[in-house]
Design an enzyme around this catalytic site. Structure first.
Site, short mmCIF file in Angstrom:
data_model
loop_
_atom_site.label_atom_id
_atom_site.label_comp_id
_atom_site.label_asym_id
_atom_site.label_seq_id
_atom_site.Cartn_x
_atom_site.Cartn_y
_atom_site.Cartn_z
N LYS A 185 10.98 -9.40 6.42
CA LYS A 185 11.24 -10.02 5.21
C LYS A 185 11.74 -11.30 5.98
O LYS A 185 12.51 -11.74 6.77
CB LYS A 185 11.25 -9.68 4.19
CG LYS A 185 10.98 -7.93 3.95
CD LYS A 185 8.92 -8.19 4.25
CE LYS A 185 8.06 -6.70 3.75
NZ LYS A 185 7.08 -7.27 4.42
C1 LIG Z 1 6.06 -5.56 3.64
C2 LIG Z 1 5.97 -5.78 2.25
C3 LIG Z 1 5.48 -4.37 0.99
C4 LIG Z 1 6.19 -3.17 1.22
O1 LIG Z 1 7.74 -3.62 1.39
P1 LIG Z 1 9.34 -2.10 1.68
O2 LIG Z 1 10.26 -3.14 1.29
O3 LIG Z 1 8.76 -2.53 3.23
O4 LIG Z 1 8.40 -1.29 0.28
C5 LIG Z 1 4.68 -4.70 0.40
N1 LIG Z 1 3.73 -5.43 -0.15
C6 LIG Z 1 4.10 -6.76 0.91
C7 LIG Z 1 2.78 -7.93 1.00
C8 LIG Z 1 4.59 -6.31 2.07
O5 LIG Z 1 4.44 -7.29 3.06
#
Ligand SMILES: *Cc1c(COP(=O)(O)O)cnc(C)c1O
Length: 381
Positions: A185
């Site tokens: 992210k």
């Molecule tokens: C990465 C992601 C998640 C999950 O995030 P985590 O912190 O790994 O649980 C959920 N929704 C979207 C759109 C994502 O890209």
């Protein structure tokens, strides 16, 4: 001549000060949730205009807790997009509710609000949209619909820290907003997440739900009045998150510049469908977690798998975001099938995620564009 270094599709930027900060937390003896978590939550709250924020171990945990904060459970329906990561339907199902899918817009890849409106029933409790790749959902339309039908909104903002809607940060307004700090992210805490809430009561409930349901009594003993989970963020992670938040604007600016360079440099024949640049007049609101075109597979002799393998052979990593959620084995049990949501299904077939992370160079972008153009030209029908 040596081959150029492998270019992954995502890579976190961790500086030496962050690494030394982690060592200091480890040496401090306090490594579970403690002072770093408190400091990270204060910094996030300040970033989101003073709204209450609680950290959790992931965005997935944040979305599960958010559904519980809204009181969503058996008999309830939650409307969500058929194009997103698996988190939303999984957590809706996990709390005992029914996921109701709607299609997404082909250009923005965000939830179709007209279809959302049409899917509302007396059992609908909440809307759970995703800000795809950091491009905000139409927030005016979304919250107008939620207000009209008295629905809660849980924003999957896993990809949208650093995004804004008409000058206001995603997370600084709205209902419940969940962020992810996974390494792919826009900022990371190794793993981690945050939930932006409306008031002190919701924050208190989140504290219980992330830590065994425990409340502390005046006599020093503990009570449990709700079946909480175990989703508290360790201080090591919070320390990384704090250092990343301080650099978030810089990371976002680098991502935007690289995305602009993709728009200048990515030309294939036959052409790919390029991602939306942003909302007209509000392009600066996109935080560019991903640059994800659609391949012209109908005019190519190779499959997407073969395209990805050919890029990999040239040292370039390619991701896929996302599969069509309504076609998973789990979702099919709710009666969904091929043909329900043509945009989500087309994106699922054709999408590729190109490398994009803050330490990439313009030359890296050009290398990706040249490789993709050559592979597509060679496979042209
Ligand atoms: C990465 C992601 C998640 C999950 O995030 P985590 O912190 O790994 O649980 C959920 N929704 C979207 C759109 C994502 O890209």
């Amino acid at each position: 001549m040596s081959a150029p270094a492998y270019l992954p599709f995502a890579r976190p930027t961790l500086d030496d000060a962050t690494i030394q900060g982690v060592a200091a937390v480890l040496r401090s003896g306090w490594i579970a949730s403690g002072p770093q978590v408190a400091a990270f939550e204060r910094a996030l709250s300040e970033y989101f205009g003073g709204r209450p924020v609680r950290t959790l171990t992931s965005a997935t945990a944040a979305i599960e807790v958010a559904l519980q904060v809204c009181g969503v459970g058996p008999g309830d329906e939650v409307i969500t997009s058929a194009q997103s990561f698996f988190t939303a339907p999984n957590m809706i199902i996990k709390v005992g509710a029914k996921p109701v899918f709607v299609d997404c817009d082909l250009a923005t890849r965000n939830i179709d609000l007209a279809q959302t409106a049409a899917a509302i029933t007396p059992a609908t409790r909440a809307i759970l949209p995703t800000h795809f790749a950091g491009l905000p959902v139409d927030m005016d339309g979304l919250y107008r619909l939620a207000r009209e039908h008295r629905l809660r909104v849980i924003e999957d903002a896993a990809l949208a820290i650093g995004s804004s809607w008409r000058g206001r940060r995603i997370g600084a307004f709205g209902d419940l907003v969940a962020f992810s700090f996974h390494p792919n992210k826009n900022m990371t805490a190794i793993e981690g997440g945050a939930l932006v809430l409306n008031n002190a009561d919701e924050a208190k409930l989140t504290e219980k739900l992330r830590f065994h349901g425990i409340s502390r009594l005046a006599d020093g003993t503990r009570d449990v009045d709700v079946a909480g989970g175990k989703f508290n963020l360790p201080d090591v992670n919070a320390c990384v998150g704090l250092a990343q938040l301080a650099r978030l604007d810089e990371f976002t600016a680098a991502r935007r510049a690289l995305a602009e360079h993709y728009f200048r440099s990515f030309h294939t024949d036959p052409p790919c469908v390029l991602p939306a640049r942003g909302h007209p007049g509000d392009e600066a609101g996109h935080s560019w977690n991903m640059f994800a075109p659609l391949l012209p597979l109908g005019r190519m002799r190779i499959t997407r798998r073969q395209f990805i393998d050919a890029m990999h052979a040239r040292g370039i990593g390619i991701g896929i975001s996302y599969e069509a959620l309504h076609l998973s084995t789990l979702a099919r049990r709710f009666g969904y099938h091929e043909g329900n949501f043509p945009n989500a299904e087309r994106i699922a077939r054709e999408t590729i995620t190109l490398p994009l992370f803050p330490t990439m160079t313009f030359a890296d972008v050009e290398r990706v564009c040249t490789a993709a153009a050559e592979i597509i030209a060679q496979s042209r029908l």
